[in-house]
Design a protein around this motif. Structure first.
Motif, PDB file in Angstrom:
ATOM      1  N   ARG A  17       0.944  -3.057 -21.119  1.00  0.00           N
ATOM      2  CA  ARG A  17       0.918  -3.375 -19.721  1.00  0.00           C
ATOM      3  C   ARG A  17      -0.417  -4.463 -19.604  1.00  0.00           C
ATOM      4  N   PHE A  18       0.201  -5.296 -18.660  1.00  0.00           N
ATOM      5  CA  PHE A  18      -0.937  -6.361 -18.509  1.00  0.00           C
ATOM      6  C   PHE A  18      -1.750  -6.058 -17.277  1.00  0.00           C
ATOM      7  N   PHE A  19      -1.499  -5.125 -16.543  1.00  0.00           N
ATOM      8  CA  PHE A  19      -2.260  -4.856 -15.327  1.00  0.00           C
ATOM      9  C   PHE A  19      -2.548  -3.364 -15.305  1.00  0.00           C
ATOM     10  N   ASP A  20      -3.717  -3.088 -14.819  1.00  0.00           N
ATOM     11  CA  ASP A  20      -4.203  -1.558 -14.696  1.00  0.00           C
ATOM     12  C   ASP A  20      -3.462  -1.041 -13.186  1.00  0.00           C
ATOM     13  N   HIS A  21      -2.798  -0.115 -13.217  1.00  0.00           N
ATOM     14  CA  HIS A  21      -2.226   0.311 -12.026  1.00  0.00           C
ATOM     15  C   HIS A  21      -2.977   1.613 -11.744  1.00  0.00           C
ATOM     16  N   SER A  22      -4.051   2.111 -12.286  1.00  0.00           N
ATOM     17  CA  SER A  22      -4.597   3.586 -12.000  1.00  0.00           C
ATOM     18  C   SER A  22      -5.028   3.690 -10.525  1.00  0.00           C
ATOM     19  N   ASN A  23      -5.499   2.582  -9.706  1.00  0.00           N
ATOM     20  CA  ASN A  23      -5.590   2.769  -8.394  1.00  0.00           C
ATOM     21  C   ASN A  23      -4.452   2.398  -7.381  1.00  0.00           C
ATOM     22  N   GLU A  24      -3.361   2.284  -8.025  1.00  0.00           N
ATOM     23  CA  GLU A  24      -2.217   1.809  -7.239  1.00  0.00           C
ATOM     24  C   GLU A  24      -1.006   2.754  -7.391  1.00  0.00           C
ATOM     25  N   VAL A  25      -0.008   2.587  -6.528  1.00  0.00           N
ATOM     26  CA  VAL A  25       1.019   3.471  -6.504  1.00  0.00           C
ATOM     27  C   VAL A  25       2.182   2.618  -6.373  1.00  0.00           C
ATOM     28  N   GLU A 102       7.950  -5.205  -9.216  1.00  0.00           N
ATOM     29  CA  GLU A 102       7.518  -3.942  -8.556  1.00  0.00           C
ATOM     30  C   GLU A 102       6.705  -3.975  -7.621  1.00  0.00           C
ATOM     31  N   ILE A 103       6.800  -3.304  -6.520  1.00  0.00           N
ATOM     32  CA  ILE A 103       5.945  -3.213  -5.367  1.00  0.00           C
ATOM     33  C   ILE A 103       4.958  -2.258  -5.457  1.00  0.00           C
ATOM     34  N   TYR A 104       3.625  -2.658  -5.389  1.00  0.00           N
ATOM     35  CA  TYR A 104       2.299  -1.800  -5.485  1.00  0.00           C
ATOM     36  C   TYR A 104       1.672  -1.786  -4.242  1.00  0.00           C
ATOM     37  N   ILE A 105       1.046  -0.493  -3.848  1.00  0.00           N
ATOM     38  CA  ILE A 105       0.178  -0.579  -2.820  1.00  0.00           C
ATOM     39  C   ILE A 105      -1.013   0.115  -3.369  1.00  0.00           C
ATOM     40  N   GLY A 106      -2.492   0.055  -2.883  1.00  0.00           N
ATOM     41  CA  GLY A 106      -3.406   0.778  -3.232  1.00  0.00           C
ATOM     42  C   GLY A 106      -3.319   2.291  -2.927  1.00  0.00           C
ATOM     43  N   LYS A 107      -3.772   3.131  -3.916  1.00  0.00           N
ATOM     44  CA  LYS A 107      -3.972   4.486  -3.418  1.00  0.00           C
ATOM     45  C   LYS A 107      -4.385   4.901  -2.231  1.00  0.00           C
ATOM     46  N   ASP A 108      -5.624   4.130  -1.996  1.00  0.00           N
ATOM     47  CA  ASP A 108      -6.000   4.275  -0.612  1.00  0.00           C
ATOM     48  C   ASP A 108      -5.361   3.780   0.630  1.00  0.00           C
ATOM     49  N   GLU A 109      -4.295   3.231   0.577  1.00  0.00           N
ATOM     50  CA  GLU A 109      -3.211   2.785   1.413  1.00  0.00           C
ATOM     51  C   GLU A 109      -2.112   3.722   1.728  1.00  0.00           C
ATOM     52  N   GLN A 110      -1.756   4.771   0.799  1.00  0.00           N
ATOM     53  CA  GLN A 110      -0.735   5.497   1.099  1.00  0.00           C
ATOM     54  C   GLN A 110      -0.702   6.360   2.474  1.00  0.00           C
ATOM     55  N   VAL A 111       0.396   6.217   3.064  1.00  0.00           N
ATOM     56  CA  VAL A 111       0.471   7.103   4.319  1.00  0.00           C
ATOM     57  C   VAL A 111       0.392   8.508   4.081  1.00  0.00           C
ATOM     58  N   PRO A 112      -0.348   9.223   4.681  1.00  0.00           N
ATOM     59  CA  PRO A 112      -0.096  10.868   4.463  1.00  0.00           C
ATOM     60  C   PRO A 112       1.273  11.479   4.596  1.00  0.00           C
ATOM     61  N   LEU A 113       1.643  12.273   3.635  1.00  0.00           N
ATOM     62  CA  LEU A 113       2.720  12.756   3.318  1.00  0.00           C
ATOM     63  C   LEU A 113       2.987  13.988   4.214  1.00  0.00           C
TER      64      LEU A 113
END
Length: 190
Positions: A17-25, A102-113
């Protein structure tokens, strides 16, 4: 003269992996282009893709070793996928450069489920049981197919069971208790 790499070396390199996606979804994957004006065909990676992308003004698009921040211009449903237009991508060739991204957003940007909604990454590792409570295995991955997504379940004996992610077979997704309740038909576990 260039040294020829083995297939094993190539596959190992792809796994890195070239990028750390731990704070993304990951919320979507670019699977094609549409028309001449830069529209991208995006396959959803969540139940709430359209609502999510409309509420997130910018997303990260990763492709190989490249990352770019893109501003969403519009999103609209198209067959079983979505057409997404990003500002600055205004022609077909620019859109084609993003194929496979691949399209990612920050975990803090997730809409409430809401009840019964989830992100697909939340399903990986969940225990799969039948309606009587018998454990079948754990979700190893989710395969994307045109008709429906398919849960790839690995059993204790390392067998693979493929379960279409449709109401007929998946009866309940219980994230809180870490399980998926399914109803299988004869022959699915063979």
């Amino acid at each position: 003269m260039r040294k020829k790499r083995s297939v094993r070396a190539i596959l190992e390199r792809r796994k890195r992996r070239f990028f750390d996606h731990s704070n993304e979804v990951m919320i979507g994957k670019v699977v094609g282009v549409h028309g001449l004006k830069g529209d991208l065909k995006v396959r959803s990676e969540s139940d709430v893709f359209e609502r999510q992308i409309e509420k997130t003004p910018e997303v990260s698009l990763y492709r190989g070793t490249k990352k770019e921040r893109l501003e969403v211009e519009y999103v609209k449903p198209y067959k079983e996928i979505f057409l997404v237009k990003f500002k600055g991508i205004n022609d077909r060739s620019s859109a084609e450069e993003r194929m496979g991204g691949e399209i990612y957003i920050g975990k803090d940007e997730q809409v409430p489920l809401e009840e019964g909604e989830f992100y697909y990454h939340q399903l990986i590792g969940l225990k799969v049981v039948d309606e009587s409570g018998r454990e079948i295995g754990k979700v190893k991955s989710i395969m994307e197919q045109p008709a429906s997504h398919i849960l790839e379940v690995e059993t204790e004996s390392n067998k693979e069971v493929l379960i279409p992610f449709i109401d007929q077979f998946v009866k309940e997704v219980d994230l809180k208790n870490g399980k998926i309740v399914v109803s299988l038909i004869e022959g699915m576990e063979d």
